[in-house]
Design a protein around this motif. Structure first.
Motif, mmCIF file in Angstrom:
data_model
loop_
_atom_site.group_PDB
_atom_site.id
_atom_site.type_symbol
_atom_site.label_atom_id
_atom_site.label_comp_id
_atom_site.label_asym_id
_atom_site.label_seq_id
_atom_site.Cartn_x
_atom_site.Cartn_y
_atom_site.Cartn_z
ATOM 1 N N PHE A 106 0.849 -1.186 0.000
ATOM 2 C CA PHE A 106 0.000 0.000 0.000
ATOM 3 C C PHE A 106 0.884 1.234 0.000
ATOM 4 C CE2 PHE A 106 0.600 1.295 4.408
ATOM 5 C CZ PHE A 106 1.058 0.124 4.985
ATOM 6 N N PHE A 107 0.267 2.386 -0.242
ATOM 7 C CA PHE A 107 1.000 3.643 -0.284
ATOM 8 C C PHE A 107 0.648 4.465 0.939
ATOM 9 C CE2 PHE A 107 0.662 2.129 -4.589
ATOM 10 C CZ PHE A 107 1.926 2.371 -5.114
ATOM 11 N N SER A 108 1.668 5.097 1.527
ATOM 12 C CA SER A 108 1.414 5.923 2.702
ATOM 13 C C SER A 108 2.062 7.284 2.521
ATOM 14 C CB SER A 108 1.951 5.229 3.948
ATOM 15 O OG SER A 108 3.339 5.080 3.835
ATOM 16 N N CYS A 109 1.632 8.228 3.357
ATOM 17 C CA CYS A 109 2.144 9.593 3.314
ATOM 18 C C CYS A 109 3.645 9.580 3.589
ATOM 19 C CB CYS A 109 1.426 10.431 4.364
ATOM 20 S SG CYS A 109 2.041 12.116 4.494
ATOM 21 N N ARG A 110 4.425 10.207 2.729
ATOM 22 C CA ARG A 110 5.878 10.205 2.902
ATOM 23 C C ARG A 110 6.288 10.972 4.157
ATOM 24 N NH1 ARG A 110 9.893 10.338 -2.167
ATOM 25 N NH2 ARG A 110 8.831 8.349 -2.387
ATOM 26 N N SER A 111 5.487 11.963 4.555
ATOM 27 C CA SER A 111 5.838 12.764 5.733
ATOM 28 C C SER A 111 5.532 12.051 7.034
ATOM 29 C CB SER A 111 5.067 14.085 5.737
ATOM 30 O OG SER A 111 5.210 14.738 4.524
ATOM 31 N N ARG A 162 3.319 11.345 -6.786
ATOM 32 C CA ARG A 162 4.277 10.309 -6.401
ATOM 33 C C ARG A 162 5.267 10.811 -5.350
ATOM 34 N NH1 ARG A 162 7.971 7.808 -10.964
ATOM 35 N NH2 ARG A 162 9.337 9.508 -10.322
ATOM 36 N N ALA A 163 5.633 12.085 -5.440
ATOM 37 C CA ALA A 163 6.623 12.651 -4.510
ATOM 38 C C ALA A 163 6.114 12.694 -3.068
ATOM 39 C CB ALA A 163 7.011 14.060 -4.960
ATOM 40 N N LYS A 164 4.796 12.555 -2.890
ATOM 41 C CA LYS A 164 4.217 12.697 -1.548
ATOM 42 C C LYS A 164 4.011 11.362 -0.841
ATOM 43 C CE LYS A 164 3.637 17.175 -2.147
ATOM 44 N NZ LYS A 164 2.352 17.819 -2.422
ATOM 45 N N ILE A 165 4.257 10.249 -1.557
ATOM 46 C CA ILE A 165 3.940 8.945 -0.971
ATOM 47 C C ILE A 165 5.114 7.982 -1.054
ATOM 48 C CG2 ILE A 165 1.441 9.011 -1.254
ATOM 49 C CD1 ILE A 165 1.744 7.587 -3.933
ATOM 50 N N SER A 166 5.064 6.943 -0.251
ATOM 51 C CA SER A 166 6.022 5.852 -0.390
ATOM 52 C C SER A 166 5.261 4.547 -0.250
ATOM 53 C CB SER A 166 7.129 5.957 0.653
ATOM 54 O OG SER A 166 6.591 5.944 1.940
#
Ligand SMILES: [Zn+2]
Ligand SMILES: [Zn+2]
Length: 228
Positions: free
Chosen positions: A43-48, A132-136
């Motif tokens: 899954f994808f989560s907030c990078r911050s 894409r830059a906001k998630i990992s």
């Protein structure tokens, strides 16, 4: 560190492969813990702040473009706040859209398509664009409750013994001489990024070591502990 829980939220501690590593954190999000209980998946989560935002199964396209660069389209998103809708001129025409924000840290993530005006764009209605830059991307590999021991030795220092693992790929088995004697083991890889995370004990040759059979070793060097 503390984390808050309310009556209608659940708390759960899980271990995750987080960009080629593992992450341990307390989860207070209902949608996320239900997902973890069902076995989860990438899954994808907030990078911050690591707030879970979207399942890989809900990823529709990676070919979108946002202000910061590439962006992904998802059929669903979770733990986001949808802002005020407004008409906006995008590359493919005018749409009614609303910015979406991380419900935990408030970061702007992208937008939701509320309404499309052209027939060929209707399929976007109700979908989410996340930059894409906001998630990992993360992958569940085991549940914290399944830790049997934290006193093991891995290739890279301390390691943990788990009774179960999920979303991992078990490699070819081989005999390996470990600190506690000869064992048949198989390396375990993250099912998503293929990073080697540790090994599975397939067979122990000494009676005292039999309890390890079928259990999993995860290297501690790939674990980050977090609370929120
Ligand atoms: Zn966030
Ligand atoms: Zn991984």
């Amino acid at each position: 560190m503390t984390s808050t829980t309310s009556n209608n939220s659940y708390q759960l501690v899980v271990e995750l492969c987080f960009e080629s590593g593992l992450i341990v954190f307390n989860v207070v999000s209902k949608s996320f813990s239900l997902m973890a209980e069902s076995g989860g998946g990438p899954f994808f989560s907030c990078r911050s702040c690591h707030n879970p935002l979207a399942l890989r199964d809900d990823l529709i396209s990676k070919k979108f473009l946002a202000k910061s660069g590439p962006a992904y389209m998802f059929s669903h998103a979770m733990n986001v706040i949808v802002g005020q809708k407004e008409d906006r001129k995008l590359i493919t025409g005018v749409f009614s859209v609303a910015d979406i924000y991380c419900s935990n840290c408030g970061q702007v993530l992208g937008w939701k398509y509320i309404r499309a005006y052209e027939q060929t764009q209707m399929y976007k209605q109700g979908k989410f664009i996340i930059e894409r830059a906001k998630i990992s991307k993360q992958n569940h590999v085991s549940l914290h409750d399944d830790i049997i021991s934290k006193a093991f030795q891995g290739k890279h220092g301390r390691a943990f013994l788990f009774s179960h693992a999920m979303n991992v790929v078990v490699g070819a088995k081989e005999d390996r001489r470990l600190l506690t004697g000869l064992h048949t083991v198989a390396d375990i890889h993250c099912g998503d990024c293929r990073e080697v995370l540790g090994w599975k004990y397939v067979r122990a040759y000494e009676a005292l070591q039999k309890y390890k059979e079928g259990k999993f070793i995860f290297e501690k060097s790939k674990i980050v502990k977090e609370d929120w």
